[in-house]
Design an enzyme around this catalytic site. Structure first.
Site, PDB file in Angstrom:
ATOM      1  N   HIS A 190       0.821  -1.218   0.000  1.00  0.00           N
ATOM      2  CA  HIS A 190       0.000   0.000   0.000  1.00  0.00           C
ATOM      3  C   HIS A 190       0.855   1.268   0.000  1.00  0.00           C
ATOM      4  CE1 HIS A 190      -3.362  -2.693   1.682  1.00  0.00           C
ATOM      5  NE2 HIS A 190      -3.549  -2.501   0.396  1.00  0.00           N
ATOM      6  N   ASP A 219     -18.758  -1.201 -10.922  1.00  0.00           N
ATOM      7  CA  ASP A 219     -17.666  -1.823 -11.672  1.00  0.00           C
ATOM      8  C   ASP A 219     -16.708  -0.693 -12.081  1.00  0.00           C
ATOM      9  OD1 ASP A 219     -15.983  -3.015 -13.467  1.00  0.00           O
ATOM     10  OD2 ASP A 219     -17.554  -3.720 -14.817  1.00  0.00           O
ATOM     11  N   GLY A 220     -15.447  -0.829 -11.721  1.00  0.00           N
ATOM     12  CA  GLY A 220     -14.473   0.220 -12.015  1.00  0.00           C
ATOM     13  C   GLY A 220     -14.351   0.480 -13.510  1.00  0.00           C
ATOM     14  N   ASP A 280      -6.115  -0.890  -7.699  1.00  0.00           N
ATOM     15  CA  ASP A 280      -5.770  -1.895  -6.675  1.00  0.00           C
ATOM     16  C   ASP A 280      -6.738  -3.060  -6.861  1.00  0.00           C
ATOM     17  OD1 ASP A 280      -4.808  -3.237  -4.493  1.00  0.00           O
ATOM     18  OD2 ASP A 280      -5.761  -1.932  -3.018  1.00  0.00           O
ATOM     19  N   SER A 281      -6.453  -3.838  -7.892  1.00  0.00           N
ATOM     20  CA  SER A 281      -7.428  -4.841  -8.327  1.00  0.00           C
ATOM     21  C   SER A 281      -7.042  -6.234  -7.861  1.00  0.00           C
ATOM     22  CB  SER A 281      -7.477  -4.854  -9.852  1.00  0.00           C
ATOM     23  OG  SER A 281      -6.234  -5.250 -10.345  1.00  0.00           O
TER      24      SER A 281
HETATM   25  N1  SAM Z   1      -3.783  -5.854  -3.071  1.00  0.00           N
HETATM   26  C1  SAM Z   1      -4.645  -6.865  -3.524  1.00  0.00           C
HETATM   27  C2  SAM Z   1      -4.032  -7.928  -4.358  1.00  0.00           C
HETATM   28  O1  SAM Z   1      -3.563  -7.646  -5.458  1.00  0.00           O
HETATM   29  O2  SAM Z   1      -3.967  -9.026  -3.914  1.00  0.00           O
HETATM   30  C3  SAM Z   1      -5.925  -6.317  -4.098  1.00  0.00           C
HETATM   31  C4  SAM Z   1      -6.739  -5.900  -2.941  1.00  0.00           C
HETATM   32  S1  SAM Z   1      -8.333  -5.331  -3.085  1.00  0.00           S
HETATM   33  C5  SAM Z   1      -9.110  -6.379  -1.854  1.00  0.00           C
HETATM   34  C6  SAM Z   1      -8.989  -5.865  -4.636  1.00  0.00           C
HETATM   35  C7  SAM Z   1     -10.431  -5.390  -4.790  1.00  0.00           C
HETATM   36  O3  SAM Z   1     -10.716  -5.226  -6.192  1.00  0.00           O
HETATM   37  C8  SAM Z   1     -11.480  -6.363  -4.246  1.00  0.00           C
HETATM   38  O4  SAM Z   1     -12.092  -5.762  -3.135  1.00  0.00           O
HETATM   39  C9  SAM Z   1     -12.450  -6.556  -5.426  1.00  0.00           C
HETATM   40  O5  SAM Z   1     -13.797  -6.610  -5.041  1.00  0.00           O
HETATM   41  C10 SAM Z   1     -12.142  -5.333  -6.279  1.00  0.00           C
HETATM   42  N2  SAM Z   1     -12.510  -5.478  -7.686  1.00  0.00           N
HETATM   43  C11 SAM Z   1     -12.337  -6.547  -8.488  1.00  0.00           C
HETATM   44  N3  SAM Z   1     -12.840  -6.311  -9.713  1.00  0.00           N
HETATM   45  C12 SAM Z   1     -13.334  -5.039  -9.690  1.00  0.00           C
HETATM   46  C13 SAM Z   1     -13.970  -4.222 -10.659  1.00  0.00           C
HETATM   47  N4  SAM Z   1     -14.208  -4.657 -11.901  1.00  0.00           N
HETATM   48  N5  SAM Z   1     -14.334  -2.963 -10.283  1.00  0.00           N
HETATM   49  C14 SAM Z   1     -14.087  -2.499  -9.027  1.00  0.00           C
HETATM   50  N6  SAM Z   1     -13.511  -3.242  -8.059  1.00  0.00           N
HETATM   51  C15 SAM Z   1     -13.124  -4.498  -8.392  1.00  0.00           C
END
Ligand code: SAM
Length: 288
Positions: A64, A140-141, A158-159
């Site tokens: 982070h 959805d991002g 941060d996906s």
């Molecule tokens: N640092 C972490 C890793 O790489 O292992 C990622 C952490 S964070 C918890 C990832 C977040 O991305 C999740 O909460 C998930 O719900 C979110 N996410 C996945 N796809 C997404 C999308 N299309 N739009 C917005 N958020 C999304």
């Protein structure tokens, strides 16, 4: 003797990384993910989504801090920041340490991850939920960056990995939309995986960024729970000079920032890539 219970990360075909679960704190299937929270004696609380480790209380600071502070400290005026994903809010905590940031929007697809992390990871994210600069959108991002009229100075993706809902955050169209949402001199940083184990996805991600931005490369961070060597953070902007901000300026901007991994020297050093990662970046460039 009681049998030890292990939870395994199964993200990479042919490899299984196991953590002893001294306690299982939560297990659930949300609208978007299978979610597990365990307690491990080395890493503390470990959150897995769909069998992939997302965050642990022991080493979250490494990822982070590097994802937030490198682009924010490189930018002359990082007023408006967008996080795509980032449901555990450890990244938001680091972004909000910067007084130069006036607004932080976070677009997360799964409200359960946010609520859950608010409840279980207060040790690093409690301050985020009290900060008036912080605003959450549940969406959805990929759809958000396609449609929003807002403009940002720094965007942090941060996906999860490029499977399931996270796959939409690794496409060339998504990278073009990031470019559209950034102000001139803006910087986008992406979670681009572990090049040693995920080379194809890594090359595709840097190539996609390179098709949308004048400068596309990566910098590296070593995070113990992301097994397989360095993790790459994709870096994209139209301003080449942002890659080489004067160390004195970084030191001045970072004064008073409480960090345990980030230093201005690490900032500069993280762009020096081991040969095999530099070669993969060149491969991405050749295919543009
Ligand atoms: N640092 C972490 C890793 O790489 O292992 C990622 C952490 S964070 C918890 C990832 C977040 O991305 C999740 O909460 C998930 O719900 C979110 N996410 C996945 N796809 C997404 C999308 N299309 N739009 C917005 N958020 C999304």
């Amino acid at each position: 003797m009681t049998q030890k219970h292990y939870v395994s990360e199964t993200l990479i075909d042919g490899i299984r990384v196991s953590f002893e679960a001294e306690r299982t704190l939560h297990e659930d299937v949300t609208s978007h993910h299978r979610m597990e929270l365990i307690e491990n004696r080395v890493f503390g609380k470990v959150l897995l989504l769909d069998g992939a480790v997302q965050v642990t209380s022991a080493d979250e600071f490494m990822y982070h801090e590097m994802m937030a502070h490198v682009p924010i400290l490189a930018h002359d005026d990082p007023r408006d920041v967008l996080i795509v994903g980032g449901g555990d809010c450890g990244l938001a905590e680091e972004v909000l340490k910067h007084r130069r940031v006036r607004s932080l929007t976070q677009v997360e697809i799964d409200p359960n991850v946010l609520d859950f992390s608010h409840k279980h990871f207060g040790e690093f994210n409690a301050s985020v939920f009290r900060d008036e600069r912080f605003q959450v959108e549940i969406a959805d991002g990929a759809a958000f960056v396609r449609e929003t009229m807002a403009r940002f100075d720094v965007i942090l993706v941060d996906s999860t990995d490029p499977v399931g809902p996270g796959a939409a955050l690794f496409t060339p169209a998504f990278y073009r939309d990031l470019h559209r949402c950034l102000r001139p001199d803006g910087i986008a940083v992406t979670q681009s995986g572990v090049p040693f184990l995920q080379k194809e996805d890594f090359v595709a991600s840097i190539r996609g960024l390179g098709a949308a931005f004048d400068v596309a490369t990566c910098y590296i961070v070593a995070v113990p729970t992301y097994f397989g060597g360095h993790l790459a953070l994709g870096w994209a902007s139209d301003t080449a000079s942002l890659l080489e901000v004067d160390p004195d300026i970084l030191r001045e901007r970072a004064a008073g920032l409480a960090t345990r991994y980030y230093t201005p020297a690490i900032h500069r050093a993280s762009f020096v890539l081991p040969g095999y990662i530099a070669e993969a970046v060149e491969q991405a460039d050749r295919g543009r």
